[in-house]
Scaffold this motif. Structure first.
Motif, PDB file in Angstrom:
ATOM      1  N   UNK A 134       0.837  -1.203   0.000  1.00 55.81           N
ATOM      2  CA  UNK A 134       0.000   0.000   0.000  1.00 55.81           C
ATOM      3  C   UNK A 134       0.874   1.255   0.000  1.00 55.81           C
ATOM      4  N   UNK A 135       2.012   1.187   0.686  1.00 55.34           N
ATOM      5  CA  UNK A 135       2.890   2.360   0.712  1.00 55.34           C
ATOM      6  C   UNK A 135       3.502   2.597  -0.663  1.00 55.34           C
ATOM      7  N   UNK A 136       3.846   1.488  -1.334  1.00 57.67           N
ATOM      8  CA  UNK A 136       4.449   1.650  -2.659  1.00 57.67           C
ATOM      9  C   UNK A 136       3.455   2.328  -3.603  1.00 57.67           C
ATOM     10  N   UNK A 137       2.201   1.877  -3.548  1.00 56.99           N
ATOM     11  CA  UNK A 137       1.184   2.492  -4.414  1.00 56.99           C
ATOM     12  C   UNK A 137       0.985   3.965  -4.022  1.00 56.99           C
ATOM     13  N   UNK A 138       0.870   4.196  -2.696  1.00 57.25           N
ATOM     14  CA  UNK A 138       0.642   5.575  -2.227  1.00 57.25           C
ATOM     15  C   UNK A 138       1.768   6.495  -2.694  1.00 57.25           C
ATOM     16  N   UNK A 139       3.003   6.021  -2.619  1.00 54.09           N
ATOM     17  CA  UNK A 139       4.144   6.855  -3.040  1.00 54.09           C
ATOM     18  C   UNK A 139       4.072   7.159  -4.529  1.00 54.09           C
ATOM     19  N   UNK A 140       3.707   6.134  -5.312  1.00 49.10           N
ATOM     20  CA  UNK A 140       3.657   6.328  -6.764  1.00 49.10           C
ATOM     21  C   UNK A 140       2.568   7.352  -7.114  1.00 49.10           C
ATOM     22  N   UNK A 141       1.383   7.196  -6.508  1.00 44.02           N
ATOM     23  CA  UNK A 141       0.275   8.115  -6.810  1.00 44.02           C
ATOM     24  C   UNK A 141       0.645   9.535  -6.364  1.00 44.02           C
ATOM     25  N   UNK A 142       1.204   9.600  -5.165  1.00 41.46           N
ATOM     26  CA  UNK A 142       1.589  10.895  -4.588  1.00 41.46           C
ATOM     27  C   UNK A 142       2.594  11.615  -5.502  1.00 41.46           C
ATOM     28  N   UNK A 143       3.606  10.891  -5.928  1.00 36.12           N
ATOM     29  CA  UNK A 143       4.619  11.511  -6.777  1.00 36.12           C
ATOM     30  C   UNK A 143       4.039  11.932  -8.124  1.00 36.12           C
ATOM     31  N   UNK A 144       3.215  11.057  -8.684  1.00 34.44           N
ATOM     32  CA  UNK A 144       2.637  11.345 -10.003  1.00 34.44           C
ATOM     33  C   UNK A 144       1.781  12.612  -9.923  1.00 34.44           C
ATOM     34  N   UNK A 145       0.845  12.633  -8.978  1.00 35.88           N
ATOM     35  CA  UNK A 145      -0.104  13.760  -8.932  1.00 35.88           C
ATOM     36  C   UNK A 145       0.550  15.058  -8.470  1.00 35.88           C
ATOM     37  N   UNK A 146       1.534  14.936  -7.601  1.00 44.51           N
ATOM     38  CA  UNK A 146       2.113  16.185  -7.079  1.00 44.51           C
ATOM     39  C   UNK A 146       3.403  16.574  -7.808  1.00 44.51           C
ATOM     40  N   UNK A 147       3.740  15.809  -8.859  1.00 47.18           N
ATOM     41  CA  UNK A 147       4.923  16.155  -9.644  1.00 47.18           C
ATOM     42  C   UNK A 147       6.197  16.082  -8.828  1.00 47.18           C
ATOM     43  N   UNK A 148       6.263  15.082  -7.955  1.00 47.95           N
ATOM     44  CA  UNK A 148       7.450  14.938  -7.098  1.00 47.95           C
ATOM     45  C   UNK A 148       8.240  13.699  -7.503  1.00 47.95           C
ATOM     46  N   UNK A 149       9.390  13.538  -6.917  1.00 47.77           N
ATOM     47  CA  UNK A 149      10.144  12.302  -7.133  1.00 47.77           C
ATOM     48  C   UNK A 149      10.769  11.845  -5.817  1.00 47.77           C
ATOM     49  N   UNK A 150       9.987  11.970  -4.737  1.00 49.60           N
ATOM     50  CA  UNK A 150      10.513  11.591  -3.417  1.00 49.60           C
ATOM     51  C   UNK A 150      10.205  10.120  -3.174  1.00 49.60           C
ATOM     52  N   UNK A 151      11.257   9.358  -2.890  1.00 48.64           N
ATOM     53  CA  UNK A 151      11.087   7.901  -2.826  1.00 48.64           C
ATOM     54  C   UNK A 151      10.317   7.465  -1.589  1.00 48.64           C
ATOM     55  N   UNK A 152      10.464   8.180  -0.480  1.00 48.29           N
ATOM     56  CA  UNK A 152       9.929   7.670   0.787  1.00 48.29           C
ATOM     57  C   UNK A 152       9.493   8.820   1.689  1.00 48.29           C
ATOM     58  N   UNK A 153       8.476   9.531   1.270  1.00 46.86           N
ATOM     59  CA  UNK A 153       8.083  10.720   2.041  1.00 46.86           C
ATOM     60  C   UNK A 153       7.517  10.332   3.416  1.00 46.86           C
TER      61      UNK A 153
END
Ligand code: UDP
Ligand code: MG
Length: 238
Positions: A134-153
């Motif tokens: 779930x964290x992996x998915x959350x990170x991917x969605x978060x980065x995609x939508x917010x235009x970020x590239x943070x691996x482990x916020x």
């Protein structure tokens, strides 16, 4: 009293067994850094004996400061209170659950010479499989939508120049977005690999249900804030 060089800020919600080894482990490492420090623990309305345990530890650790919340108010509120009390030029955040290794703290502080915010990145995580997915998915969605590239916020082990935290308006759930929020304040952010250990005592306070919807709405808010962030360069002519 003189201001310490750095402050460690740790939210605690029902972590009674973890607190003595937590402080012992941290102090063993940071005592060797030759820097003055304070450790600020925020008891976020624990219903176990966390607060009593902390009070018992003050005689052993003079650098320990304690904030008590009247009721459970969440990790972002705890960070907010800790940031407000902190006096160090640098602030290190972490969890109380012994999942982070204090041996990583010196490296984060060192990187603050080059950056304003240093985020831990748990390359190898020791969490249950469902949480990892779930964290992996959350990170991917978060980065995609917010235009970020943070691996482990979601990694709480981070170091900040405190000047970037002053007057920061926090909202519930925003601790997960600190790198993005601080970039909006002009912070230079980097990521450093850190160790991660399995939880031995106590339980995780989060599950998919209490993270999923709330975090998604938070993400939309952050995307909006980022889009609408005022961004201008100016000169006062007269
Ligand atoms: N925590 C808190 N208030 C809360 C939930 C968590 O202060 O409402 C603290 C908790 O005690 C721990 C840290 O925040 O020190 C991270 O929580 P946890 O380890 O449960 O999260 P996980 O690592 O499972 O994501
Ligand atoms: Mg944890």
């Amino acid at each position: 009293m003189e201001k310490p060089e750095f402050s460690i800020v740790i939210p605690v919600y029902n972590e009674q067994e973890n607190l003595p080894p937590l402080l012992e482990g941290i102090v063993r490492i940071i005592d060797n850094l030759g820097k003055s420090y304070e450790i600020i623990i925020i008891d976020d309305g624990s219903t176990d004996r966390s607060l009593e345990t902390l009070k018992g530890l003050v005689t052993k650790y003079s650098s320990l400061r304690i904030i008590k919340f009247q009721k459970n108010s969440g990790q972002s509120a705890a960070f907010d209170a800790g940031f407000k009390l902190a006096q160090g030029k640098a602030v290190v955040t972490m969890d109380a659950d012994l999942q982070y290794d204090p041996r990583d703290i010196p490296g984060l502080l060192e990187e603050l010479k080059n950056y304003d915010v240093v985020c831990g990145w748990r390359r190898v995580r020791q969490d249950p499989p469902l949480k990892l997915i779930s964290t992996r998915i959350a990170n991917a969605v978060r980065n995609k939508l917010s235009g970020e590239n943070i691996k482990d916020t979601g990694c709480s082990l981070k170091a900040f120049k405190r000047c970037f935290l002053v007057n920061l308006k926090m909202y519930k759930g925003m601790h997960r977005f600190l790198p993005t929020l601080l970039k909006m304040r002009g912070a230079k952010v980097c990521e450093v690999e850190v160790r991660h250990l399995p939880r031995k005592f106590g339980r995780s306070k989060y599950n998919i249900r209490n993270r999923l919807l709330g975090s998604f709405l938070d993400l939309l808010f952050v995307v909006w804030m980022k889009k609408r962030n005022l961004d201008y360069k100016m000169e006062v002519i007269r």
